[in-house]
Motif scaffolding. Structure first.
Motif, PDB file in Angstrom:
ATOM      1  N   LEU A  93       0.859  -1.195   0.193  1.00  0.00           N
ATOM      2  CA  LEU A  93      -0.105  -0.066   0.009  1.00  0.00           C
ATOM      3  C   LEU A  93       0.833   1.164  -0.213  1.00  0.00           C
ATOM      4  O   LEU A  93       0.603   2.129  -0.707  1.00  0.00           O
ATOM      5  N   ARG A  94       1.891   1.048   0.716  1.00  0.00           N
ATOM      6  CA  ARG A  94       2.886   2.380   0.923  1.00  0.00           C
ATOM      7  C   ARG A  94       3.518   2.735  -0.638  1.00  0.00           C
ATOM      8  O   ARG A  94       4.010   3.848  -0.761  1.00  0.00           O
ATOM      9  N   GLU A  95       3.632   1.727  -1.452  1.00  0.00           N
ATOM     10  CA  GLU A  95       4.148   2.189  -2.847  1.00  0.00           C
ATOM     11  C   GLU A  95       3.085   3.050  -3.337  1.00  0.00           C
ATOM     12  O   GLU A  95       3.742   3.807  -4.399  1.00  0.00           O
ATOM     13  N   ASP A  96       1.875   3.044  -3.158  1.00  0.00           N
ATOM     14  CA  ASP A  96       1.065   3.847  -3.906  1.00  0.00           C
ATOM     15  C   ASP A  96       0.300   4.885  -2.907  1.00  0.00           C
ATOM     16  O   ASP A  96      -0.156   6.179  -3.547  1.00  0.00           O
ATOM     17  N   TYR A  97       0.281   4.883  -1.680  1.00  0.00           N
ATOM     18  CA  TYR A  97      -0.424   5.755  -0.741  1.00  0.00           C
ATOM     19  C   TYR A  97       0.530   6.237   0.162  1.00  0.00           C
ATOM     20  O   TYR A  97       1.049   5.492   0.981  1.00  0.00           O
ATOM     21  N   GLU A  98       0.666   7.443   0.280  1.00  0.00           N
ATOM     22  CA  GLU A  98       1.621   8.145   1.303  1.00  0.00           C
ATOM     23  C   GLU A  98       0.671   8.141   2.643  1.00  0.00           C
ATOM     24  O   GLU A  98      -0.481   8.155   2.729  1.00  0.00           O
ATOM     25  N   LYS A  99       1.483   8.312   3.851  1.00  0.00           N
ATOM     26  CA  LYS A  99       0.675   8.354   5.007  1.00  0.00           C
ATOM     27  C   LYS A  99      -0.074   9.525   5.377  1.00  0.00           C
ATOM     28  O   LYS A  99      -1.166   9.434   6.017  1.00  0.00           O
TER      29      LYS A  99
END
Ligand code: GH3
Ligand code: MG
Ligand code: MG
Ligand code: MG
Length: 316
Positions: A93-99
């Motif tokens: 998920l972190r590849e596509d969505y930032e925190k």
């Protein structure tokens, strides 16, 4: 008064109501291989007025995120799951969505300190021990949604204009980069238009700055009527707006900007019993370019020509 008594003050009552409204439009994705645990979580999340989606493992969660039209704010994920587990899901998920756009809360047994650390390293925002309590879940969900709201407020402060709420110049250049680049690669034309109110100084001088401000605020809402939601519109300063369009033929662009000009001409605004009417001039650049500054220069020159040849017109 009931709220005031139970919550301490009007301010906290207002915040309480704001949170309920915020939650009504927020969506949480539950990822857990246990149907029973998903049901328990769903019931608790629905008590918080959230919209709930479910997935039975990491792969299904990725599919849901790819396929749904809904904007998912928060993912609540289990650790052990067949196929793609919670840690791998978090990393993917972190590849596509930032925190700052998607919050991930990990669920794991409280004694499993190692799993919790792994989750945070993989990019989770927070974690919650299993089995959860309603209170524990509620405070974590709300505080994570609050953080997302804060990020959004900060982004708005730097990207939007204080008077009108429109995007500002900085955002225009940031957002135009991707649009201009994409169209240059596809060898497609783009459109850059500069719009400026005619004889705006007269409005300020005759009716005062309040009325001038109201006229400026109207620009964005009038533009919304004719433009698509995805078109890029920004206030460049004073009573000047810039517009960037893609996917449009020369003829349609001509028609569109003529329609915008006519919309302003026909528009009558009333502010504090004062009725005013104003016109706008537009300079439009149409063509294939990978340089937004060059396009702006062309549209600016066209605007200059519109102003010098009578105003209330479109030069393309
Ligand atoms: P033209 O037809 O040539 O565009 O004439 P104009 O009078 O509109 O000239 P110009 O575009 O140069 O005038 C801009 C004016 O806008 C000058 C400035 O005082 C006013 N202005 C700039 N920002 C604001 C604002 O935020 N609020 C108000 N009320 N006025 C503003
Ligand atoms: Mg499990
Ligand atoms: Mg002007
Ligand atoms: Mg101006």
């Amino acid at each position: 008064y009931i709220l005031k008594d139970s919550l301490g003050s009007i301010k906290s009552a207002v915040n309480f109501i704001k949170k309920i409204i915020r939650n009504y439009s927020s969506t949480v994705l539950i990822v857990d291989d246990s149907k029973l645990y998903r049901t328990v979580l769903r019931e608790d999340l629905e008590k918080l007025h959230l919209n709930v989606l479910e997935a039975c493992d990491g792969q299904e969660a990725l599919d849901v995120l790819n396929e749904t039209e809904e904007k998912i704010s928060l993912v609540l994920t289990d650790y052990y799951m067949p196929e793609v587990d919670g840690i791998e899901l978090t990393m993917r998920l972190r590849e596509d969505y930032e925190k700052d756009t998607l919050s991930i809360i990990a669920l794991s047994a409280s004694e499993d300190e190692h799993a919790l650390s792994e989750f945070i390293k993989a990019g989770a925002n927070d974690f919650l021990a299993k089995p959860h309590t309603f209170e524990g879940l509620s405070v974590r969900i709300n505080s994570n949604l609050d953080v997302l709201d804060l990020f959004q407020t900060t982004k708005d402060l730097s990207n939007k204009d204080y008077l009108t709420g429109s995007y500002n110049r900085r955002y225009f250049f940031d957002a135009s980069e991707a649009i201009v680049g994409k169209n240059a690669r596809k060898d497609e034309s783009i459109v850059v238009a500069t719009l400026d109110i005619d004889k705006f100084k007269n409005i300020n001088d005759t009716y005062g700055h309040d009325v001038g401000d109201a006229a400026i605020k109207q620009i964005a809402s009038l533009l919304k009527q004719t433009l698509r939601r995805t078109d890029l519109v920004a206030r460049f300063g004073g009573e000047e707006y810039c517009i960037l369009l893609e996917d449009i033929s020369f003829e349609d662009a001509q028609k569109l900007f003529e329609k915008i000009r006519a919309t302003f001409e026909a528009n009558i605004i009333t502010i504090k019993d004062i009725t005013i009417q104003y016109t706008v001039s537009l300079g439009v650049a149409y063509g294939k370019s990978s340089d937004i500054y060059e396009m702006l220069k062309v549209s600016d020159n066209a605007l200059y020509e519109a102003k010098n040849t009578g105003r209330n017109k479109v030069i393309i």
